[in-house]
Design an enzyme around this catalytic site. Structure first.
Site, PDB file in Angstrom:
ATOM      1  N   ARG A 280     -24.543   6.461  12.848  1.00 14.94           N
ATOM      2  CA  ARG A 280     -24.050   6.602  11.474  1.00 14.94           C
ATOM      3  C   ARG A 280     -22.637   6.023  11.453  1.00 14.94           C
ATOM      4  O   ARG A 280     -21.946   6.027  12.477  1.00 14.94           O
ATOM      5  CB  ARG A 280     -23.985   8.073  11.059  1.00 14.94           C
ATOM      6  CG  ARG A 280     -25.342   8.727  10.858  1.00 14.94           C
ATOM      7  CD  ARG A 280     -26.034   8.214   9.605  1.00 14.94           C
ATOM      8  NE  ARG A 280     -27.331   8.823   9.376  1.00 14.94           N
ATOM      9  CZ  ARG A 280     -28.488   8.331   9.813  1.00 14.94           C
ATOM     10  NH1 ARG A 280     -28.499   7.223  10.547  1.00 14.94           N
ATOM     11  NH2 ARG A 280     -29.626   8.928   9.532  1.00 14.94           N
TER      12      ARG A 280
ATOM     13  N   ASP B 225       5.768  -5.202   5.805  1.00 13.51           N
ATOM     14  CA  ASP B 225       6.255  -6.563   6.057  1.00 13.51           C
ATOM     15  C   ASP B 225       6.258  -7.441   4.806  1.00 13.51           C
ATOM     16  O   ASP B 225       7.164  -8.257   4.623  1.00 13.51           O
ATOM     17  CB  ASP B 225       5.488  -7.229   7.208  1.00 13.51           C
ATOM     18  CG  ASP B 225       3.988  -7.151   7.033  1.00 13.51           C
ATOM     19  OD1 ASP B 225       3.523  -6.477   6.094  1.00 13.51           O
ATOM     20  OD2 ASP B 225       3.267  -7.773   7.834  1.00 13.51           O
TER      21      ASP B 225
ATOM     22  N   HIS C  26      -9.117   4.871   2.190  1.00 12.58           N
ATOM     23  CA  HIS C  26      -7.870   5.375   1.615  1.00 12.58           C
ATOM     24  C   HIS C  26      -7.681   6.885   1.775  1.00 12.58           C
ATOM     25  O   HIS C  26      -6.627   7.414   1.399  1.00 12.58           O
ATOM     26  CB  HIS C  26      -7.780   4.957   0.141  1.00 12.58           C
ATOM     27  CG  HIS C  26      -7.688   3.462   0.011  1.00 12.58           C
ATOM     28  ND1 HIS C  26      -8.774   2.642   0.209  1.00 12.58           N
ATOM     29  CD2 HIS C  26      -6.639   2.643  -0.218  1.00 12.58           C
ATOM     30  CE1 HIS C  26      -8.404   1.380   0.077  1.00 12.58           C
ATOM     31  NE2 HIS C  26      -7.117   1.356  -0.186  1.00 12.58           N
TER      32      HIS C  26
ATOM     33  N   ASP D  66       3.023  -1.119  11.885  1.00  8.29           N
ATOM     34  CA  ASP D  66       3.044  -2.409  12.589  1.00  8.29           C
ATOM     35  C   ASP D  66       4.312  -3.219  12.323  1.00  8.29           C
ATOM     36  O   ASP D  66       4.343  -4.424  12.555  1.00  8.29           O
ATOM     37  CB  ASP D  66       1.796  -3.235  12.208  1.00  8.29           C
ATOM     38  CG  ASP D  66       1.678  -3.478  10.715  1.00  8.29           C
ATOM     39  OD1 ASP D  66       2.525  -2.967   9.960  1.00  8.29           O
ATOM     40  OD2 ASP D  66       0.737  -4.177  10.296  1.00  8.29           O
TER      41      ASP D  66
ATOM     42  N   GLY E  80      -5.966  -0.808   9.594  1.00  3.33           N
ATOM     43  CA  GLY E  80      -5.189  -1.549  10.602  1.00  3.33           C
ATOM     44  C   GLY E  80      -5.722  -2.964  10.700  1.00  3.33           C
ATOM     45  O   GLY E  80      -6.709  -3.204  11.374  1.00  3.33           O
ATOM     46  N   ARG E  81      -5.061  -3.859   9.978  1.00  3.50           N
ATOM     47  CA  ARG E  81      -5.529  -5.251   9.937  1.00  3.50           C
ATOM     48  C   ARG E  81      -5.134  -6.023  11.184  1.00  3.50           C
ATOM     49  O   ARG E  81      -5.916  -6.778  11.730  1.00  3.50           O
ATOM     50  CB  ARG E  81      -4.845  -5.984   8.790  1.00  3.50           C
ATOM     51  CG  ARG E  81      -5.305  -5.617   7.445  1.00  3.50           C
ATOM     52  CD  ARG E  81      -4.344  -6.287   6.483  1.00  3.50           C
ATOM     53  NE  ARG E  81      -4.818  -6.176   5.143  1.00  3.50           N
ATOM     54  CZ  ARG E  81      -4.031  -6.112   4.092  1.00  3.50           C
ATOM     55  NH1 ARG E  81      -2.724  -6.146   4.253  1.00  3.50           N
ATOM     56  NH2 ARG E  81      -4.541  -6.025   2.898  1.00  3.50           N
TER      57      ARG E  81
ATOM     58  N   THR F 267       4.724   2.281   6.072  1.00  2.00           N
ATOM     59  CA  THR F 267       3.337   1.835   6.077  1.00  2.00           C
ATOM     60  C   THR F 267       2.564   2.750   7.006  1.00  2.00           C
ATOM     61  O   THR F 267       3.080   3.139   8.068  1.00  2.00           O
ATOM     62  CB  THR F 267       3.137   0.378   6.542  1.00  2.00           C
ATOM     63  OG1 THR F 267       1.746   0.169   6.820  1.00  2.00           O
ATOM     64  CG2 THR F 267       3.926   0.013   7.795  1.00  2.00           C
TER      65      THR F 267
ATOM     66  N   ARG G 244       0.791  -4.996  -4.935  1.00  4.80           N
ATOM     67  CA  ARG G 244       0.968  -6.050  -3.925  1.00  4.80           C
ATOM     68  C   ARG G 244       1.369  -7.341  -4.634  1.00  4.80           C
ATOM     69  O   ARG G 244       0.629  -8.312  -4.643  1.00  4.80           O
ATOM     70  CB  ARG G 244      -0.325  -6.257  -3.148  1.00  4.80           C
ATOM     71  CG  ARG G 244      -0.730  -5.047  -2.311  1.00  4.80           C
ATOM     72  CD  ARG G 244      -1.861  -5.393  -1.376  1.00  4.80           C
ATOM     73  NE  ARG G 244      -2.343  -4.222  -0.668  1.00  4.80           N
ATOM     74  CZ  ARG G 244      -1.750  -3.700   0.415  1.00  4.80           C
ATOM     75  NH1 ARG G 244      -0.661  -4.261   0.899  1.00  4.80           N
ATOM     76  NH2 ARG G 244      -2.258  -2.628   0.994  1.00  4.80           N
TER      77      ARG G 244
ATOM     78  N   ASP H 224       0.293   1.734   8.666  1.00  3.64           N
ATOM     79  CA  ASP H 224      -0.135   0.872   9.779  1.00  3.64           C
ATOM     80  C   ASP H 224       0.817   0.890  10.986  1.00  3.64           C
ATOM     81  O   ASP H 224       0.416   0.515  12.083  1.00  3.64           O
ATOM     82  CB  ASP H 224      -0.256  -0.579   9.298  1.00  3.64           C
ATOM     83  CG  ASP H 224      -1.358  -0.750   8.265  1.00  3.64           C
ATOM     84  OD1 ASP H 224      -2.210   0.153   8.166  1.00  3.64           O
ATOM     85  OD2 ASP H 224      -1.360  -1.764   7.563  1.00  3.64           O
TER      86      ASP H 224
ATOM     87  N   GLY I 115       0.842  -1.198   0.000  1.00  6.66           N
ATOM     88  CA  GLY I 115       0.000   0.000   0.000  1.00  6.66           C
ATOM     89  C   GLY I 115       0.873   1.243   0.000  1.00  6.66           C
ATOM     90  O   GLY I 115       1.849   1.310   0.747  1.00  6.66           O
TER      91      GLY I 115
ATOM     92  N   GLU J 177     -10.241  -1.734  11.323  1.00  9.00           N
ATOM     93  CA  GLU J 177     -10.877  -2.692  10.398  1.00  9.00           C
ATOM     94  C   GLU J 177     -10.637  -4.144  10.824  1.00  9.00           C
ATOM     95  O   GLU J 177     -11.452  -5.018  10.545  1.00  9.00           O
ATOM     96  CB  GLU J 177     -10.367  -2.477   8.969  1.00  9.00           C
ATOM     97  CG  GLU J 177      -8.867  -2.685   8.828  1.00  9.00           C
ATOM     98  CD  GLU J 177      -8.312  -2.411   7.444  1.00  9.00           C
ATOM     99  OE1 GLU J 177      -9.092  -2.255   6.497  1.00  9.00           O
ATOM    100  OE2 GLU J 177      -7.073  -2.350   7.321  1.00  9.00           O
TER     101      GLU J 177
HETATM  102  O1  F6P Z   1      -1.000  -1.844   4.294  1.00 10.76           O
HETATM  103  C1  F6P Z   1      -1.633  -0.646   4.503  1.00 10.76           C
HETATM  104  C2  F6P Z   1      -3.120  -0.740   4.321  1.00 10.76           C
HETATM  105  O2  F6P Z   1      -3.535   0.588   4.206  1.00 10.76           O
HETATM  106  C3  F6P Z   1      -3.903  -1.489   5.402  1.00 10.76           C
HETATM  107  O3  F6P Z   1      -4.138  -0.772   6.570  1.00 10.76           O
HETATM  108  C4  F6P Z   1      -5.177  -1.836   4.676  1.00 10.76           C
HETATM  109  O4  F6P Z   1      -5.797  -2.955   5.259  1.00 10.76           O
HETATM  110  C5  F6P Z   1      -4.688  -2.133   3.313  1.00 10.76           C
HETATM  111  O5  F6P Z   1      -3.496  -1.411   3.136  1.00 10.76           O
HETATM  112  C6  F6P Z   1      -5.645  -1.812   2.186  1.00 10.76           C
HETATM  113  O6  F6P Z   1      -5.097  -2.270   1.017  1.00 10.76           O
HETATM  114  P1  F6P Z   1      -5.582  -1.924  -0.449  1.00 10.76           P
HETATM  115  O7  F6P Z   1      -5.111  -0.544  -0.779  1.00 10.76           O
HETATM  116  O8  F6P Z   1      -4.941  -2.955  -1.299  1.00 10.76           O
HETATM  117  O9  F6P Z   1      -7.085  -1.986  -0.441  1.00 10.76           O
END
Ligand code: F6P
Length: 352
Positions: free
Chosen positions: A276, A105, A282, A131, A172-173, A127, A72, A129, A10, A224
């Site tokens: 709501r 990662d 993004h 993480d 944030g997965r 990233t 990716r 994230d 990403g 998320e």
């Molecule tokens: O790796 C960063 C990230 O923004 C994550 O937080 C999110 O789950 C993912 O990318 C979304 O990926 P994509 O842009 O492929 O939908």
């Protein structure tokens, strides 16, 4: 010395700051030449590359995204038998002496595998994230936090006017850095992260207490990847990327419906009126980097090129305290960095 640079996974704000700093440090201090590999590892599979000179990076500092494009792509995935040798062949045909892989990662995990196979690789962590282990922060993270904070600030005024509960879904997965830090900065009334599973009852309880205290509105932030006890998610039904990650999304909507259903009658509201949800998606990742990410990207870019000069292959640059240090890529990609207990306890201080 000919250095390849690629950006994978990403995108995030600060990538162009990093590319700019790497090229300037390399060209001016070390007399290196640069090739930009396009769209992450996909570009190496196909040998897609462009020369990167000082003029190409002159004006890119404030731009979000990456001038090199990203994807990716996992060359060690299901087509590894063709794609791994294709990358190694293109590495040599492009005349590369080394490659700087900029990613999270997944991208750095691929760099480590090529490094194990003898290709001279260095890395830089990015990233939103945050993480990735081995570094206190990755660039992109603080821009995302600014976006989450500003969104909560905006949502709070309409929440207060309409006496509503807003559920804000953050990225944030595997870790709750964005939800946690963005939520704390925005004064969220409840924060749900992947670090701790949660039940609907605990949120309802807190919201009831808030209403009793006289505050008839709330903003709840949910990552998320937060784990909702009792929620059925059929992982096998969800689409996956090449690294096997499922595409997430939807927890904010479900939570908004569940909270609305439980509390609307109790709070004397019509069904569908109380809650709501907003998926920040993004918007957290796009656009111009904040000052911290510009500076961290710049420091990482210059330091990564210095790693090459020091022949520290198999390493990535990292921020530890206020210093930029080398850490082994293996150490950074083996464990997901989670939000620590103390921080989560601090956030709880502000819940009812
Ligand atoms: O790796 C960063 C990230 O923004 C994550 O937080 C999110 O789950 C993912 O990318 C979304 O990926 P994509 O842009 O492929 O939908």
């Amino acid at each position: 010395m000919r250095v390849g640079i690629l950006t994978g996974g990403g995108d995030c704000p600060g990538l162009n700051a990093m590319i700019r700093a790497a090229v300037r440090r390399g060209a001016i201090v070390h007399d290196y030449e640069f090739l930009g590999i396009l769209k992450g590892w996909l570009g190496l599979i196909h040998g897609d590359a462009v020369p990167l000179g000082l003029a190409d990076v002159e004006e890119i500092l404030p731009e979000g995204g990456t001038i090199l494009g990203s994807s990716r792509t996992n060359p060690f995935g299901k087509n590894a038998l063709e794609e791994v040798p294709a990358c190694e062949k293109n590495f040599s045909e492009l005349g590369l002496d080394t490659l700087l892989a900029v990613g999270g990662d997944d991208t750095l995990g691929v760099a480590r595998k090529f490094s194990d196979r003898g290709l001279p690789m260095v890395g830089a962590p990015k990233t939103i994230d945050n993480d990735l282990s081995g570094t206190d922060y990755t660039f992109g993270f603080w821009t995302a936090i600014e976006r989450v904070m500003a969104s909560i600030d905006n949502l709070r005024t309409t929440a207060r006017s309409h006496e509503r509960i807003f559920i804000v879904e953050a990225m944030g997965r595997h870790a709750g850095w964005i939800a946690g830090y963005g939520g704390l900065a925005g004064g969220a009334d409840y924060i749900l992260t992947p670090e701790e599973s949660f039940s609907l009852d605990e949120i309802l309880w807190s919201l009831r207490r808030r209403w009793e205290a006289g505050y008839h509105y709330a903003v709840v932030v949910v990552a998320e990847g937060a784990e909702w006890e009792g929620r059925e998610v059929f992982q096998e039904d969800l689409p996956k990327d090449e690294f096997g990650h499922v595409y997430l999304g939807g927890i904010g909507f479900e939570l908004s419906k569940a909270i609305g259903k439980a509390l609307a009658p109790e709070f004397g509201r019509r069904a569908g009126d109380l809650t709501r949800h907003v998926v920040l998606s993004h918007l957290q990742r796009g656009g111009t980097p904040c000052a911290f990410d510009r500076i961290l990207g710049t420091r990482f870019g210059a330091a990564a090129v210095d790693l090459i000069a020091a022949k520290k292959f198999g390493y990535m640059v990292a921020l530890v305290g206020s210093s930029i240090v080398p850490v082994e890529i293996t150490d950074a990609v083996s464990v997901t960095k989670k939000v620590d207990r103390d921080f989560l306890d601090l956030a709880q201080n502000f819940y009812y």
